[in-house]
Design an enzyme around this catalytic site. Sequence first.
Site, PDB file in Angstrom:
ATOM      1  N   GLU A 179       0.833  -1.209   0.000  1.00  0.00           N
ATOM      2  CA  GLU A 179       0.000   0.000   0.000  1.00  0.00           C
ATOM      3  C   GLU A 179       0.868   1.260   0.000  1.00  0.00           C
ATOM      4  OE1 GLU A 179      -2.638   0.445   3.370  1.00  0.00           O
ATOM      5  OE2 GLU A 179      -3.577   2.227   2.523  1.00  0.00           O
ATOM      6  N   LYS A 221      -2.633  -2.098  -3.000  1.00  0.00           N
ATOM      7  CA  LYS A 221      -3.674  -1.266  -2.372  1.00  0.00           C
ATOM      8  C   LYS A 221      -3.314   0.198  -2.596  1.00  0.00           C
ATOM      9  CE  LYS A 221      -6.071  -0.288   1.951  1.00  0.00           C
ATOM     10  NZ  LYS A 221      -6.738  -0.863   3.109  1.00  0.00           N
ATOM     11  N   SER A 263      -9.973   3.964   0.740  1.00  0.00           N
ATOM     12  CA  SER A 263     -10.963   5.020   0.471  1.00  0.00           C
ATOM     13  C   SER A 263     -10.383   6.405   0.746  1.00  0.00           C
ATOM     14  CB  SER A 263     -12.261   4.790   1.247  1.00  0.00           C
ATOM     15  OG  SER A 263     -12.062   4.749   2.642  1.00  0.00           O
ATOM     16  N   GLY A 264      -9.448   6.525   1.670  1.00  0.00           N
ATOM     17  CA  GLY A 264      -8.613   7.717   1.777  1.00  0.00           C
ATOM     18  C   GLY A 264      -9.267   9.027   2.187  1.00  0.00           C
ATOM     19  N   ARG A 294     -12.609   3.600   6.325  1.00  0.00           N
ATOM     20  CA  ARG A 294     -13.647   4.591   6.633  1.00  0.00           C
ATOM     21  C   ARG A 294     -14.906   4.417   5.796  1.00  0.00           C
ATOM     22  NH1 ARG A 294      -9.420   9.392   6.256  1.00  0.00           N
ATOM     23  NH2 ARG A 294      -8.323   7.715   5.182  1.00  0.00           N
TER      24      ARG A 294
HETATM   25  P1  13P Z   1      -9.366   4.076   4.423  1.00  0.00           P
HETATM   26  O1  13P Z   1     -10.273   3.308   3.481  1.00  0.00           O
HETATM   27  O2  13P Z   1     -10.111   4.676   5.574  1.00  0.00           O
HETATM   28  O3  13P Z   1      -8.454   5.009   3.702  1.00  0.00           O
HETATM   29  O4  13P Z   1      -8.433   3.005   5.129  1.00  0.00           O
HETATM   30  C1  13P Z   1      -7.919   1.969   4.399  1.00  0.00           C
HETATM   31  C2  13P Z   1      -6.627   1.571   4.972  1.00  0.00           C
HETATM   32  O5  13P Z   1      -6.441   0.449   5.380  1.00  0.00           O
HETATM   33  C3  13P Z   1      -5.548   2.564   4.997  1.00  0.00           C
HETATM   34  O6  13P Z   1      -4.342   1.945   5.302  1.00  0.00           O
END
Ligand code: 13P
Length: 341
Positions: A179, A221, A263-264, A294
Site C-alpha cells: 500500500e 492497495k 478510500s482515503g 472509513r
Molecule cells: P481508508 O479506506 O479509511 O483510507 O483506510 C484503508 C486503509 O487500510 C488505509 O491503510
Amino acid sequence: MQERLEDIAAAMVAGGKGLLAADESSGTIKKRFDAIHVESTENSRRDYREMMFRASDAMKNYISGVILYDETIRQKAADGTPLVEIIKAAGAIPGIKVDGGAKPLAGFPGDTVTEGLDGLRERLAEYYKLGARFAKWRGVIDIDSAKGVPSASSIGANCHALARYAALCQEAGIVPIVEPEVLMDGSHDINTCYDITRATLLKLYAELFAANVKLEGTILKPNMVIAGKASGKTSSAEEVAEKTLKLFRETVPLAVPGIAFLSGGQSDEQATANLNAMNAGGAQPWKLTFSYGRALQAAPQKAWGGKAENVAAGQAAFTHRARMNHLAALGKWQKGEEKTA
Ligand code: 13P
C-alpha cells in the site's frame, strides 16, 4: 483455506468481494470512537469489531478478508470464540497490519517513511500461527508541491521498505498487500495526483522486482487518482476512472492479480461510485475491488454508537455498504441501490 500465495491472493479479490480494513491502531480507533462519544477500551473495541465480523450476510457474500490489528487478532468474542475463528467460519480470510506507522524522514522535512522492518520475520511467523494469511504495510506519500514534498528520496525509501516487507511476507507464506498511499488531503489538482502516483508505482514495481517478490502472490492497495480535498475541486467518477485506469495500464504489471483500493477520506458514496465507474467499462487486466476502512465503517459506527441495543442497526449499516461496494466491484452499482438501505 488456501495455502499457496497465488491462491490466497486470487481469493482476496474474487467474485466482487473485497476487504474490510479494520486495522485501525489504538490511536486511530480512539479518534473514531471520540466522534461517536464512545470510550475506547479493550472491550468496546472488541464489541464493535465483533459486531461487524458477526454480520454474516455481509461477511459471507461481500467480504473476502479482514485486515486486523495486533490487539484484535488475539482477542476473543464475548462468548469466548476467537475473533479469527468467527471470520474464518464466514469464509473470509484473516489478515494483519504489520507496519509500525509513518515517521518523519530524517533530512527531508515534511516527508515520512514507514517503519517496522526490525523483527518482522519473527512477528510474521507468529501471525501465521494465529491464522493470518495476508498482511498490510502502508507507505505514506504526502503532496505539498510548494515545499518539494514528496522528495524522490521519500518515495524511494517507502518503496524499498514495502519491497523488503513483501519479500519477508512471502517467505512466511503470507500474501503482502503493498500500500503506497498518496494522500488526498492536500490542495493539489488531479493531474498532480496522477504524476506523483505514477512516480510512486514505477518505483514500487522496480523495488519489488529487485527484491525477488513474486507478483502473483501480492495485492496492490493504491489511492485513486483524484483531486486533493483542499483543492476545492471534486473529481467526477468518470474522470477518476479514466485517469486511474490509464495510470495502472502504464505502471502495474499484468502478473498482479488484484488491486484493492483504500478510500482515503472520500465520502462513502463517492468511494463506491468511483470504484463502480472503473469496473463499469468491462473487465480489466486485474480485479479491481475495495479494501476500505472509513468508507465501510463510518455508517455502522454512527448506527451503533456504542450501544448493545443498536448492534442489529450497526450490522445493517455495515451490510449495506459492503453490498454497495460489492456491486461496484462488479460494475453493477447504481445510485438507486443506495435507497434500499
Ligand atoms: P481508508 O479506506 O479509511 O483510507 O483506510 C484503508 C486503509 O487500510 C488505509 O491503510
